[in-house]
Design an enzyme around this catalytic site. Structure first.
Site, short mmCIF file in Angstrom:
data_model
loop_
_atom_site.label_atom_id
_atom_site.label_comp_id
_atom_site.label_asym_id
_atom_site.label_seq_id
_atom_site.Cartn_x
_atom_site.Cartn_y
_atom_site.Cartn_z
N ASP A 120 0.79 -1.23 0.00
CA ASP A 120 0.00 0.00 0.00
C ASP A 120 0.83 1.28 0.00
O ASP A 120 0.33 2.35 0.36
CB ASP A 120 -0.93 0.01 1.22
CG ASP A 120 -2.13 -0.90 1.02
OD1 ASP A 120 -2.72 -0.87 -0.08
OD2 ASP A 120 -2.47 -1.64 1.95
N ASP A 178 -7.32 -4.00 -5.16
CA ASP A 178 -6.89 -2.69 -4.64
C ASP A 178 -5.48 -2.32 -5.09
O ASP A 178 -5.13 -1.14 -5.20
CB ASP A 178 -6.90 -2.68 -3.10
CG ASP A 178 -8.06 -3.40 -2.46
OD1 ASP A 178 -8.50 -4.44 -3.00
OD2 ASP A 178 -8.53 -2.94 -1.41
#
Length: 399
Positions: A120, A178
């Site tokens: 991330d 994602d």
């Protein structure tokens, strides 16, 4: 007489077109005014929020049980959204108070540039330091971002053709949809460093995701489990969706945004086609609500009484605005008009918080993970980020 009839028809057509353009222009002016009003509220909300955030953590959400303010440490995946939103709001308002908080909070998250245990880093560093570098041009942020890109690259497995998402769970090598969002950091690093390895990783990940994450109708699985040695697909599952075969709404929005961004950065038409297929899946879905703010999953039990996910709407709105710029004619108009409808809905009292309420987040009614009973029908820091981004994009591109 025939010439007069043709002339009369031409005049009617011209009048209709002129009226259409006038109505379209009027709607744009109204929504630009709404965007300004909403951004002004957002500035006031975040200046209030600043007063309540401890120095060692960052805003995350609201506790769904007692309504308390929930924060996160810098290693949580959402850490970059608060400073990123501050940078966007400073860019809009030129309010130095917001800039000082943005500088402080961006510096706070910078420590994560060496974190090789997460996929991330795009969310964490590109949303914070990326906006800081874009706005201030301070070269220190350039090094933060390049270090982050190198850290992210260590999670790439060439046999699989993807960046590994999690180091936990039941999968040997899990990849979530994602992850498409974090490729923007690698694309930036490609342009700045001229190192082709970043581009190779980003494109390979995007291509592998097209191959294995998407179904025939262009809905996406949430999690693909790979064999790290052979690259074979071992499982297609969900973690946050209704079930393994459902269409988790934020996952569809992540993919839409990710492939639109990949086309912008590479000009590879395969990515544009993928983005359009995803957009059409979303906008044509029979269970898309009239206000275009999705249920938390397009296959959620209990529709039409299932919770909505404003964060999915915000991400999709921002992506559709950009996608409309890469398409033409009726297709471009359809994407643009859908984004306008999403922004109008999000800026309405149904989703927009009142000043001083909602723990000073901007949007209400987002969903983190219903299967985990986590962050259900609450504000989310990334919903605010992409909503503000979409409003700024609209103001810039509607002119």
């Amino acid at each position: 007489m025939k010439k007069l009839s043709l002339l009369f028809c031409a005049c009617l057509l011209t009048g209709a077109i002129t009226t259409g353009y006038a109505q379209q222009g009027s709607r744009k002016k109204e929504l630009i005014a709404t965007a300004d009003k909403t951004l002004d509220l957002a500035v006031r909300q975040y200046k209030l929020m600043m007063q309540h955030v401890p120095d060692d953590v960052l805003p995350r959400t609201t506790n769904n049980e007692d309504g308390s303010f929930v924060t996160a440490k810098t290693n949580w995946w959402t850490a970059g959204f608060y400073p990123g939103t501050l940078w966007y709001l400073y860019e809009y308002s030129k309010d130095n108070t917001l800039k000082q908080e943005a500088l402080k909070r961006t510096a706070q998250v910078e420590v994560e540039k060496n974190n090789k245990g997460t996929h991330d880093l795009g969310f964490m560093l590109y949303c914070s330091a990326g906006n800081a570098y874009r706005i201030t041009k301070d070269p220190k942020y350039k090094e933060v971002l390049l270090t982050s890109a190198r850290s992210l690259s260590t999670r790439f497995n060439p046999k699989v053709g993807c960046i590994k998402s999690w180091d936990h769970g039941k999968w040997e090598f899990p990849v979530i949809i994602d992850n498409m969002m974090n490729l923007e950091l690698l694309n930036w690093a490609t342009r700045v460093s001229k190192d082709p390895s970043f581009d190779r990783i980003a494109r390979t990940h995007a291509n592998t995701t097209i191959k294995h994450h998407y179904r025939r109708d262009y809905s996406s699985y949430h999690v693909i489990g790979y064999d790290s040695t052979t690259g074979a697909v071992l499982a297609r599952n969900t973690a946050q969706g209704a079930n393994d075969t459902s269409a988790w709404s934020r996952g569809q929005a992540w993919g839409l945004y990710g492939y639109t961004m990949m086309y912008r950065d590479t000009k590879d038409k395969a990515y544009l086609a993928q983005a359009q297929h995803i957009a059409d899946y979303i906008l044509n879905h029979p269970r898309m609500p009239e206000d275009l703010i999705p249920y938390w999953d397009y296959d959620a039990p209990g529709i039409p009484n299932a919770p909505r996910d404003a964060s999915a709407g915000a991400v999709a709105a921002s992506a559709l605005l950009e996608l409309s710029r890469y398409t033409k004619g009726a297709t471009a108009a359809r994407y643009w008009n859908a984004a306008e409808k999403m922004l109008e809905s999000l800026a309405s009292p149904a989703y927009l918080a009142k000043e001083g309420e909602n723990n000073n987040f901007i949007l209400m009614h987002s969903v983190g993970s219903i299967p985990h009973k986590s962050e259900v029908d609450v504000p989310l820091t990334y919903a605010d980020y992409y909503f503000v981004e979409a409003l700024l994009r609209y103001k810039q591109w509607a002119k």
